[in-house]
Enzyme design. Sequence first.
Site, PDB file in Angstrom:
ATOM      1  N   LYS A  35      74.454 166.078  -8.163  1.00  0.00           N
ATOM      2  CA  LYS A  35      73.981 164.721  -7.906  1.00  0.00           C
ATOM      3  C   LYS A  35      73.038 164.716  -6.700  1.00  0.00           C
ATOM      4  CE  LYS A  35      76.308 161.194  -5.873  1.00  0.00           C
ATOM      5  NZ  LYS A  35      77.183 160.050  -5.610  1.00  0.00           N
ATOM      6  N   LYS A  79      73.010 162.185  -0.227  1.00  0.00           N
ATOM      7  CA  LYS A  79      72.593 162.182   1.168  1.00  0.00           C
ATOM      8  C   LYS A  79      73.347 163.219   1.983  1.00  0.00           C
ATOM      9  CE  LYS A  79      75.506 158.211   1.481  1.00  0.00           C
ATOM     10  NZ  LYS A  79      75.409 156.816   1.127  1.00  0.00           N
ATOM     11  N   LYS A  85      87.022 167.666  -3.540  1.00  0.00           N
ATOM     12  CA  LYS A  85      87.050 168.154  -2.162  1.00  0.00           C
ATOM     13  C   LYS A  85      88.126 169.229  -1.990  1.00  0.00           C
ATOM     14  CE  LYS A  85      85.339 163.983   0.072  1.00  0.00           C
ATOM     15  NZ  LYS A  85      83.939 164.274   0.319  1.00  0.00           N
TER      16      LYS A  85
HETATM   17  P1  AMP Z   1      77.169 156.384  -1.805  1.00  0.00           P
HETATM   18  O1  AMP Z   1      75.882 156.880  -1.347  1.00  0.00           O
HETATM   19  O2  AMP Z   1      78.026 157.478  -2.387  1.00  0.00           O
HETATM   20  O3  AMP Z   1      77.870 155.459  -0.879  1.00  0.00           O
HETATM   21  O4  AMP Z   1      76.808 155.481  -3.057  1.00  0.00           O
HETATM   22  C1  AMP Z   1      76.305 154.160  -2.956  1.00  0.00           C
HETATM   23  C2  AMP Z   1      75.974 153.694  -4.335  1.00  0.00           C
HETATM   24  O5  AMP Z   1      74.851 154.435  -4.842  1.00  0.00           O
HETATM   25  C3  AMP Z   1      77.102 153.906  -5.357  1.00  0.00           C
HETATM   26  O6  AMP Z   1      77.123 152.851  -6.293  1.00  0.00           O
HETATM   27  C4  AMP Z   1      76.725 155.221  -5.992  1.00  0.00           C
HETATM   28  O7  AMP Z   1      77.288 155.399  -7.243  1.00  0.00           O
HETATM   29  C5  AMP Z   1      75.202 155.107  -6.036  1.00  0.00           C
HETATM   30  N1  AMP Z   1      74.598 156.453  -6.014  1.00  0.00           N
HETATM   31  C6  AMP Z   1      74.692 157.379  -5.028  1.00  0.00           C
HETATM   32  N2  AMP Z   1      74.023 158.514  -5.359  1.00  0.00           N
HETATM   33  C7  AMP Z   1      73.492 158.297  -6.590  1.00  0.00           C
HETATM   34  C8  AMP Z   1      72.715 159.084  -7.506  1.00  0.00           C
HETATM   35  N3  AMP Z   1      72.316 160.326  -7.203  1.00  0.00           N
HETATM   36  N4  AMP Z   1      72.356 158.516  -8.674  1.00  0.00           N
HETATM   37  C9  AMP Z   1      72.740 157.258  -8.993  1.00  0.00           C
HETATM   38  N5  AMP Z   1      73.486 156.473  -8.192  1.00  0.00           N
HETATM   39  C10 AMP Z   1      73.870 156.974  -7.007  1.00  0.00           C
END
Ligand code: AMP
Length: 328
Positions: free
Chosen positions: A193, A196, A111
């Site tokens: 990646k 969202k 960031k």
């Molecule tokens: P977050 O959306 O960053 O809160 O992530 C929630 C969970 O989903 C965490 O364990 C992340 O590592 C996993 N995660 C989020 N985006 C991805 C992605 N593109 N591929 C695999 N795992 C993901």
Amino acid sequence: MKRMLSGIKPTGQLTLGNYIGALRNFVNYQDEYEMIVFIANLHCITNYQDPPALRKNLKDAIALYLACGLDPEKATIFLQTDVHEHAELGYIMACMTYLGELNRMTQFKDKVAKGETNLSAGMYTYPCLMAADILLYNPDYVPVGDDQKQHVELTRDLAHRFNNLYSETFKMPEPLVAKVGARIMSLDDPSKKMSKSDRGDKGCIYLLDDPKTARKKIMSAVTDSVGIIQLDQKNQPGLYNLIEIASALSNRDMEDIVKEFKGKGYGELKKYVADVVCAELERIQSRYYEIINSDTIEKVIADGAIKAQRIAYKTLSKVKRKVGLEIR
Ligand code: AMP
Ligand code: TRP
């Protein structure tokens, strides 16, 4: 039974990356482990969230946990703010964390490198709260996507530090990163990646995307000009990502899929990936619409909070006593 804990931070709608990297695994683990999963709502507000949108995302996330197959009879599902101990232990953990450790966190460094301004103190100390989220429950395993591994490692360092300084209190949690699907990439830029945060973009499939929309995103996913279906992550990252998505969702080896499509065009492979993804989305969404229109969510969250509080209260009481915060 070994205990497993994880959390999701629903700052937006949940994505196929969340499902493959996290949610789907929780469902697979719930029979084998004592599973504790929570909605990390405090982590959501490290930057401003529109309140009605946040409320909707939190509710959707719970409904999607259930729709994906998490069973409240087996797993404890709760909202982080329903268990006050998280914030309290989070503060104690922050007091035990060195600035140097927080400065080394990749998510924070990224960031700063991107020149993001107005970063909050909450954003900076977020790994301390995450350590508290974990240590309150003394889990054996913490299943996370690749990007969260560093935070679990910091948690282990803090647990170790606390145990040395006071006395044996915390168990060492192990991060658990799945071999397939730990990092699903964006469909329109496979160097990024799937996330969202790029709302509305063509690269991200949301679990609540209309299957037609999801199919379109897959059919127009960025690939390469090599023209051969094979596993070459370095030179054909887009293709590799599509095969990985299909592999994760169909429980087939990536090699097996490559064999089936050897010598065929990318279009055919994409159609297969789209079929697999859409079938999964349809299954999840039909359950989701049933749940979101019932009173299941409130009940699940209320029961989950009671179960979680019982564990968290015990841990925090012990911590406060050991640190010397209690006068008895
Ligand atoms: P977050 O959306 O960053 O809160 O992530 C929630 C969970 O989903 C965490 O364990 C992340 O590592 C996993 N995660 C989020 N985006 C991805 C992605 N593109 N591929 C695999 N795992 C993901
Ligand atoms: N930081 C995690 C993420 O962004 C969410 C999270 C918060 C979490 N607390 C946790 C994950 C504890 C596992 C364990 O995805």
